[in-house]
Design an enzyme around this catalytic site. Structure first.
Site, mmCIF file in Angstrom:
data_model
loop_
_atom_site.group_PDB
_atom_site.id
_atom_site.type_symbol
_atom_site.label_atom_id
_atom_site.label_comp_id
_atom_site.label_asym_id
_atom_site.label_seq_id
_atom_site.Cartn_x
_atom_site.Cartn_y
_atom_site.Cartn_z
ATOM 1 N N LYS A 123 0.798 -1.382 0.614
ATOM 2 C CA LYS A 123 -0.165 -0.644 0.253
ATOM 3 C C LYS A 123 0.905 1.255 0.292
ATOM 4 O O LYS A 123 1.589 1.653 0.770
ATOM 5 C CB LYS A 123 -1.278 0.190 1.187
ATOM 6 C CG LYS A 123 -2.098 1.147 0.836
ATOM 7 C CD LYS A 123 -2.561 1.944 2.423
ATOM 8 C CE LYS A 123 -2.347 2.991 2.925
ATOM 9 N NZ LYS A 123 -1.881 4.355 1.749
ATOM 10 N N GLU A 154 9.634 0.544 10.432
ATOM 11 C CA GLU A 154 10.618 1.940 10.636
ATOM 12 C C GLU A 154 9.746 2.936 10.494
ATOM 13 O O GLU A 154 9.557 3.097 9.089
ATOM 14 C CB GLU A 154 11.050 1.341 8.647
ATOM 15 C CG GLU A 154 11.985 -0.268 8.391
ATOM 16 C CD GLU A 154 13.208 -0.143 9.776
ATOM 17 O OE1 GLU A 154 13.743 0.818 10.113
ATOM 18 O OE2 GLU A 154 13.682 -0.993 9.322
ATOM 19 N N CYS A 167 13.734 10.399 7.199
ATOM 20 C CA CYS A 167 13.647 10.042 7.909
ATOM 21 C C CYS A 167 14.388 9.998 9.034
ATOM 22 O O CYS A 167 15.039 9.976 10.283
ATOM 23 C CB CYS A 167 13.012 8.148 8.335
ATOM 24 S SG CYS A 167 13.359 7.477 6.776
ATOM 25 N N GLU A 194 9.547 15.357 16.319
ATOM 26 C CA GLU A 194 10.173 15.518 14.344
ATOM 27 C C GLU A 194 9.249 16.144 13.108
ATOM 28 O O GLU A 194 8.310 16.010 12.774
ATOM 29 C CB GLU A 194 9.617 13.970 13.245
ATOM 30 C CG GLU A 194 10.594 13.925 12.349
ATOM 31 C CD GLU A 194 10.198 12.185 11.531
ATOM 32 O OE1 GLU A 194 9.132 11.965 11.951
ATOM 33 O OE2 GLU A 194 10.834 11.872 11.306
HETATM 34 P P1 NAP Z 1 2.516 8.311 8.139
HETATM 35 O O1 NAP Z 1 1.435 9.284 8.006
HETATM 36 O O2 NAP Z 1 2.312 7.350 8.934
HETATM 37 O O3 NAP Z 1 2.130 7.206 6.968
HETATM 38 C C1 NAP Z 1 2.547 6.360 6.594
HETATM 39 C C2 NAP Z 1 2.108 5.268 5.509
HETATM 40 O O4 NAP Z 1 1.357 4.062 6.275
HETATM 41 C C3 NAP Z 1 1.095 5.937 4.366
HETATM 42 O O5 NAP Z 1 0.468 5.024 3.332
HETATM 43 C C4 NAP Z 1 -0.341 6.260 5.280
HETATM 44 O O6 NAP Z 1 -1.287 6.008 4.845
HETATM 45 C C5 NAP Z 1 -0.226 4.816 5.660
HETATM 46 N N1 NAP Z 1 -0.825 4.727 7.143
HETATM 47 C C6 NAP Z 1 -1.480 5.688 7.924
HETATM 48 N N2 NAP Z 1 -1.760 5.749 9.241
HETATM 49 C C7 NAP Z 1 -2.006 4.022 9.022
HETATM 50 C C8 NAP Z 1 -3.095 3.291 10.590
HETATM 51 N N3 NAP Z 1 -3.459 3.717 10.725
HETATM 52 N N4 NAP Z 1 -2.704 2.086 9.948
HETATM 53 C C9 NAP Z 1 -2.078 1.858 8.972
HETATM 54 N N5 NAP Z 1 -1.303 2.708 7.658
HETATM 55 C C10 NAP Z 1 -1.451 3.607 7.679
HETATM 56 O O7 NAP Z 1 3.788 8.498 7.614
HETATM 57 P P2 NAP Z 1 4.190 9.639 6.681
HETATM 58 O O8 NAP Z 1 3.357 11.049 7.088
HETATM 59 O O9 NAP Z 1 3.481 9.660 4.757
HETATM 60 O O10 NAP Z 1 5.389 9.804 6.410
HETATM 61 C C11 NAP Z 1 6.264 10.209 7.153
HETATM 62 C C12 NAP Z 1 7.173 9.609 8.302
HETATM 63 O O11 NAP Z 1 7.615 7.999 8.124
HETATM 64 C C13 NAP Z 1 7.783 10.313 9.720
HETATM 65 O O12 NAP Z 1 7.376 9.730 10.512
HETATM 66 C C14 NAP Z 1 9.597 9.672 8.373
HETATM 67 O O13 NAP Z 1 10.366 9.235 9.855
HETATM 68 C C15 NAP Z 1 8.679 8.328 8.463
HETATM 69 N N6 NAP Z 1 9.656 7.405 7.936
HETATM 70 C C16 NAP Z 1 10.382 6.340 7.986
HETATM 71 C C17 NAP Z 1 11.370 5.552 7.478
HETATM 72 C C18 NAP Z 1 12.151 4.668 7.937
HETATM 73 O O14 NAP Z 1 13.107 3.547 7.756
HETATM 74 N N7 NAP Z 1 12.488 4.266 9.377
HETATM 75 C C19 NAP Z 1 11.382 5.505 6.093
HETATM 76 C C20 NAP Z 1 11.010 6.932 5.538
HETATM 77 C C21 NAP Z 1 9.845 7.561 6.561
HETATM 78 P P3 NAP Z 1 -2.102 7.376 3.797
HETATM 79 O O15 NAP Z 1 -0.727 8.797 3.462
HETATM 80 O O16 NAP Z 1 -2.336 7.466 2.320
HETATM 81 O O17 NAP Z 1 -2.999 7.956 4.534
#
Ligand code: NAP
Length: 498
Positions: free
Chosen positions: A188, A262, A297, A399
């Protein structure tokens, strides 16, 4: 292009509609609804639509993945590896088109970001394709009359959920790790950036049996949650925010399925007094991921500078950052693109406002975005630096996920490391010094999963990657990451005397 089995949606004449991949078919959602994908460099102009997957769609995808698993798991690892290598060749051949799509939907600059991201995705397919035969077990010497050995077997249907900040790389990571060892996958992508992932999936689909890779599009609250909770899914691999990660872990706990997380970070960069030079200034810029608008991240967003070099280092840093060109992600001369969407843009602006309001803080570069002129046409922000920040302030703890760096002075090495570790995150860290003993002592004391000394580069296939503390659990990118996170061991003990 294959046609969808559920293309009952009314075609939208104005924007391109991409379909999702379920059971080898390119399909709309069951109820025919779509969600828009916007261009952040044009303040949210819709560039395409993708299906809004709901429960029935997720159910179809899981069913297809379960069915495909029965034959996919029996294919010798080496042959699955060969397919990964073929996919790598085809992605490479289409890399320029993929990079353009990626820049359009993410706002990341094509020259500094998107081309490199596609190249790294190709590397991942090659790396995992090459090590596929390493899915080996062990023998245990229990005596001449006993044969005891272990197998590393695939787990089953994996749900891979990824964010928007490097979607092709993270999509490639989930695909290669899950599929190479014989699992099937439902991926997804984030609703902000699904297009390049879908393009990559089309390339994969041309090589894979149906149902092995499925891609469902839609929001996290809808199809993401349904996927995480689905009883047919046997492994959850999530990359995203720590907040959403907690809900994924809870969904995994509900039915005891393994979870890889992650998550976010607030990574420290520690500069020792002997490292006050242009190489380190450039490395600090790289580590802060300024040319990805700080949306990484692993962004080294807390800069701990020794007091003796604070001002001169800062002068060099500001000068170098001021020369970066911000603007149209598709322009070859652009260094820094746009923030992903309005919500994230406003969130970053609020952090900047918060920094400005703190008594004693000092803004030395950037700040709130321009209200008019070319940069006001998109979600653009200048690289921003605050100095005289306290490590306990919100802007130094949370963050930001934007181009905002806070600089904090230190006198004593222990104090610098204590402040670096004073965070609920522990993803990455960066240490700069010519004194390698000192740098390694710091590296061994810092509570982070990935520490770079005298460089601020991105991750490479083969390295072990993952977080300490609330930055996550499980490891990816490496051979052992794939084996430990995507296979389960089975031990077989045979009585040879019988
Ligand atoms: P996010 O809001 O957590 O979303 C990540 C993914 O999860 C998206 O596909 C989102 O869908 C989905 N999602 C959100 N809430 C969910 C839930 N309750 N159940 C299932 N799926 C859910 O994060 P983001 O804003 O897209 O990305 C930024 C974050 O990712 C930052 O905190 C960053 O540090 C972290 N990140 C970590 C890594 C690593 O390797 N550690 C790498 C890259 C990014 P939708 O967006 O379509 O709603």
């Amino acid at each position: 292009m294959k046609t969808g089995r559920r293309t009952n949606a009314k075609p939208n004449e104005t924007v391109e509609r991409e379909l999702m991949l379920i059971d080898g078919e390119w399909t709309a959602s069951g109820d025919g609804r779509f969600i828009p994908v916007e261009n952040p460099a044009k303040r949210g102009i819709v560039i395409a639509e993708v299906p809004r997957a709901m429960e029935t769609d997720v159910g179809h995808a899981v069913k297809a993945a379960l069915k495909a698993f029965e034959s996919w798991k029996r294919i010798p690892p080496r042959d699955r590896g060969k397919l990964m290598l073929k996919i790598a060749t085809d992605i490479e051949a289409q890399s320029e088109g993929l990079a353009k799509t990626l820049s359009l939907e993410t706002g990341n600059a094509i020259r500094t970001q998107s081309r490199g991201e596609i190249a790294l995705a190709v590397d991942l397919f090659r790396f995992y394709g090459g090590v596929a035969s390493e899915q080996k077990g062990e023998t245990v010497p229990l005596g001449e009359q006993v044969l005891c050995y272990s197998r590393r077997e695939p787990i089953g249907v994996v749900a891979g959920i990824i964010p928007w900040n490097s979607p092709v790389l993270l999509g490639a990571l989930k695909i290669t790790m899950a599929l190479t060892v014989g699992n099937t996958l439902i991926l997804k992508p984030a609703s902000d950036a699904p297009l390049a992932v879908l393009k990559m999936a089309r390339i994969c689909d041309a090589h894979l049996p149906k149902g092995v890779l499925n891609v469902v599009t839609g929001s996290g609250n809808e199809c993401g949650t349904m996927l995480a909770k689905h009883g047919g899914v046997r492994k959850l691999s999530f990359t995203g925010s720590s907040e959403a990660g907690k809900t994924i872990m809870a969904a995994g706990a509900e039915r005891i399925v393994p979870v890889t997380l992650e998550l976010g970070g607030k990574s420290p960069q520690i500069v020792f007094p002997d490292a006050n030079d242009d190489h380190v200034v450039q490395s600090v810029i790289n580590a802060m991921r300024f040319t990805r608008q700080g949306q990484s991240c692993t962004a080294g967003s807390r800069l701990f500078l020794h007091t003796s070099i604070f001002d001169s280092f800062m002068d060099k840093l500001v000068k170098k950052l001021s020369s970066l060109k911000i603007g149209d992600p598709l322009d070859e001369t652009t260094d820094v693109g746009a923030i992903i969407n309005r919500i994230q843009f406003e969130k970053v602006c609020n952090y900047v406002k918060d920094g400005l309001e703190q008594k004693g803080s000092s803004l030395v570069l950037g700040g709130l975005p321009p209200k008019e002129g070319p940069l006001a046409q998109g979600y653009f922000m200048e690289p921003t630096i605050f100095t005289h920040i306290k490590n306990e302030w919100r802007i130094a703890r949370e963050e930001v996920f934007g181009p905002v760096l806070v600089a904090i002075p230190w006198e004593d090495e222990e104090e610098a490391i204590r402040m670096a570790n004073d965070s609920h995150y522990g993803l990455a860290a960066y240490v700069y010094s010519h004194d390698i003993g000192k740098a390694l002592r710091a590296a061994h004391t810092i509570e982070s999963g990935w520490i770079q000394v005298n460089q601020g580069l991105g991750i490479l296939p083969g390295t072990s990657y993952g977080g300490f503390k609330q930055s996550g659990m499980g490891r990816e990118y490496s051979l052992e990451g794939m084996l430990d996170s995507y296979t389960q061991r089975k031990c077989i003990t045979v009585n040879l005397q019988y």
